[in-house]
Write an enzyme that holds these catalytic residues in place. Structure first.
Site, mmCIF file in Angstrom:
data_model
loop_
_atom_site.group_PDB
_atom_site.id
_atom_site.type_symbol
_atom_site.label_atom_id
_atom_site.label_comp_id
_atom_site.label_asym_id
_atom_site.label_seq_id
_atom_site.Cartn_x
_atom_site.Cartn_y
_atom_site.Cartn_z
ATOM 1 N N HIS A 135 0.724 -1.221 0.048
ATOM 2 C CA HIS A 135 0.053 -0.073 -0.073
ATOM 3 C C HIS A 135 1.013 1.253 0.032
ATOM 4 C CE1 HIS A 135 -2.612 3.076 1.818
ATOM 5 N NE2 HIS A 135 -3.847 2.361 1.638
ATOM 6 N N ASP A 212 3.415 -4.556 8.116
ATOM 7 C CA ASP A 212 1.964 -3.766 7.658
ATOM 8 C C ASP A 212 0.794 -4.775 7.879
ATOM 9 O OD1 ASP A 212 -0.552 -2.691 6.979
ATOM 10 O OD2 ASP A 212 0.560 -1.595 5.012
ATOM 11 N N GLN A 215 -4.523 -4.899 7.273
ATOM 12 C CA GLN A 215 -5.509 -5.972 6.853
ATOM 13 C C GLN A 215 -5.375 -7.257 7.509
ATOM 14 O OE1 GLN A 215 -8.033 -5.035 4.784
ATOM 15 N NE2 GLN A 215 -7.153 -3.013 3.831
ATOM 16 N N LYS A 238 -9.987 -0.589 10.649
ATOM 17 C CA LYS A 238 -10.300 -1.413 9.880
ATOM 18 C C LYS A 238 -10.749 -2.806 10.796
ATOM 19 C CE LYS A 238 -6.922 0.083 6.565
ATOM 20 N NZ LYS A 238 -7.915 0.598 5.140
ATOM 21 N N CYS A 376 -4.837 2.543 -3.456
ATOM 22 C CA CYS A 376 -3.762 3.139 -2.869
ATOM 23 C C CYS A 376 -2.392 2.096 -3.118
ATOM 24 C CB CYS A 376 -3.999 3.182 -1.505
ATOM 25 S SG CYS A 376 -5.046 4.521 -1.008
HETATM 26 N N1 PMP Z 1 -1.636 -0.781 4.575
HETATM 27 C C1 PMP Z 1 -2.540 -1.475 4.152
HETATM 28 C C2 PMP Z 1 -2.320 -2.671 3.779
HETATM 29 C C3 PMP Z 1 -3.945 -0.833 3.847
HETATM 30 O O1 PMP Z 1 -4.949 -1.716 3.615
HETATM 31 C C4 PMP Z 1 -3.909 0.367 4.429
HETATM 32 C C5 PMP Z 1 -5.413 0.979 4.270
HETATM 33 N N2 PMP Z 1 -6.220 1.014 3.161
HETATM 34 C C6 PMP Z 1 -3.135 1.073 5.105
HETATM 35 C C7 PMP Z 1 -1.766 0.582 4.986
HETATM 36 C C8 PMP Z 1 -3.287 2.492 5.331
HETATM 37 O O2 PMP Z 1 -4.341 2.749 6.744
HETATM 38 P P1 PMP Z 1 -4.801 4.031 7.195
HETATM 39 O O3 PMP Z 1 -5.232 4.900 6.173
HETATM 40 O O4 PMP Z 1 -5.663 3.730 8.265
HETATM 41 O O5 PMP Z 1 -3.791 4.682 7.662
#
Ligand code: PMP
Length: 421
Positions: A135, A212, A215, A238, A376
């Site tokens: 991401h 990270d 998810q 999430k 993203c």
């Molecule tokens: N890493 C992953 C794998 C994600 O899916 C996301 C959110 N879509 C993020 C990072 C970023 O999370 P946040 O916007 O809550 O900071």
């Protein structure tokens, strides 16, 4: 009595559990749309159960005061609730100590914190290994750092199956590797990466490991010790918790050696006009008034998630994904991105002749909420695109309130969209 998801139970049995749990989510009664809501965008953010909303409102109604500074009872109660969330998080993660749990605004801030503290200790020529499926939150902060410090970023390729090329990964590791940063679960492909083996190889090469878990946390009760990580980041929103709060977990000795991140109140133990002394862990990394009500919401979310059995829930979501993919496979012109075995409840797909944005807008008219675009993860979308053209896909993602009927409805609407295209 309230039921939890069951490991090894039939899809239908767990679907019935989801049906009962759905009643705990007010959004399905009070949302803004006209008909019933079929929410298939939980990888972007999950809906929030009443227990979480109550915990947050409880802070504002009963304990609205600033933390750590007040001598009065109300301030002590606010501090108790805030710090209780930290202890709960430490237990959930299997952290060695609550000093290892730093509250941030979310995964993105956690990774930026790491890049701005740990990362600033890296020198020109040092290397960071990331993957092609990251991401943007686990790409851009390292790109910014690389530009500041003259570092080299290297990327583990993604195979057509949606899995990481682990042979290539081994070849990328070397004496210069300082950090390996990898997502535990891809927010596009649903791939669950073998984080433990990735971490073991990184450690053998002398590198640190950042996971990270944005998810991953919603779908697994795994402990950080089992993952073999040195740092782990996730967001509360999430996994049934509120917006605006997340966690950076790190091994205590590493956090201890890192400089503070932002400057301001709370992160200091003393300040003179000339300088400051940093506070102890974890407050050294928490400048300013924190998200107090959200911390209480995070604690309630962890309680809620644990009460339904996150591992069994993850299994249920994967089965829903498998059912949806099986239905998609019957529709000519529908392509599912990634086919990794053991995938999470996340399915990105394209429909020939229908742009993902048009599809999402059309589905929304039937009350079905899905994501559309590049999620993203532009480099990954390019990897699965056509030449330099990135693929724009729709994405369905499941959570504890998702039903078999939701997956089936989506599949039948996609079939119609394809036939009418
Ligand atoms: N890493 C992953 C794998 C994600 O899916 C996301 C959110 N879509 C993020 C990072 C970023 O999370 P946040 O916007 O809550 O900071």
């Amino acid at each position: 009595m309230r039921r939890a998801f069951l490991r090894g139970a039939s899809l239908q049995a767990n679907d019935a559990v989801a049906g009962e749990l759905k009643d705990e989510f007010p959004i399905f009664r009070t949302h803004a749309g006209s008909g019933p809501l079929v929410y298939l965008d939980s990888a972007a953010t999950s809906q929030k159960p009443l227990a979480v909303l109550d915990a947050m409102e409880g802070v504002y109604r009963e304990a609205c005061a600033n933390v750590h500074r007040a001598i009065h009872t109300l301030g002590e109660e606010a501090t108790r609730r805030y710090e209780s969330a930290r202890t709960r998080t430490a237990t959930r993660l299997g952290a060695a100590s609550r000093r290892e749990v730093v509250f941030t605004r979310g995964t993105t801030e956690s990774i930026n914190l790491l890049a701005r503290t740990l990362g600033e200790g890296f020198s020109s020529g040092d290397e960071i290994v990331l993957s092609e499926m990251e991401h943007h939150a686990n790409l851009v902060p390292w790109q910014q750092l690389a530009a500041r410090r003259g570092l080299k970023l290297r990327f583990v390729p993604v195979l057509d199956s949606g899995e990481l090329d682990l042979a290539a990964y081994e070849r990328l590791l070397g004496k210069k590797t300082r950090l390996v940063g990898v997502t535990a679960t891809s927010n596009v492909l649903g791939t669950v990466n073998p984080v433990r083996s990735i971490a073991d190889l990184a450690h053998a090469a002398g590198a640190l490991v950042l996971v990270d878990a944005a998810q991953y946390i919603p779908r697994s009760g795994a402990k950080v010790t089992e993952l073999g990580a040195d740092f782990l980041a996730f967001s509360a929103h999430k996994h049934y918790g509120p917006f605006g709060i997340g966690v950076l977990w790190g091994r205590e000795a590493l956090l201890e050696a890192m400089p503070p991140f932002m400057g301001g109140g709370d992160m200091i133990s003393d300040v003179t006009l000339e300088g400051f002394t940093a506070n102890e862990l974890p407050w050294k990394f928490e400048a300013g008034t924190p998200a107090i009500a959200e911390a209480a919401g995070l604690e309630a979310a962890l309680d809620w998630l644990d009460s339904v059995d996150p591992d069994a829930l993850g299994g249920y979501e994967s089965e829903l994904a498998a059912r949806l993919i099986a239905a998609f496979d019957e529709i000519p012109g529908v392509r599912v991105l990634g086919r990794a075995p053991g995938r999470a409840g996340i399915v990105a797909f394209t429909v020939e002749g229908v742009h993902a944005h048009d599809l999402a807008a059309w589905l929304d008219r039937s009350g079905v909420a899905v994501r559309a675009g590049q999620h993203c993860a532009h480099p990954l979308s390019r990897r699965f695109g056509d030449g330099a053209l990135a693929v724009s896909s729709a994405r369905a993602s499941f959570a504890a309130y998702s039903r078999i009927a939701d997956a089936d409805l989506l599949a039948s609407l996609v079939r119609r969209a394809r036939e009418e295209a």
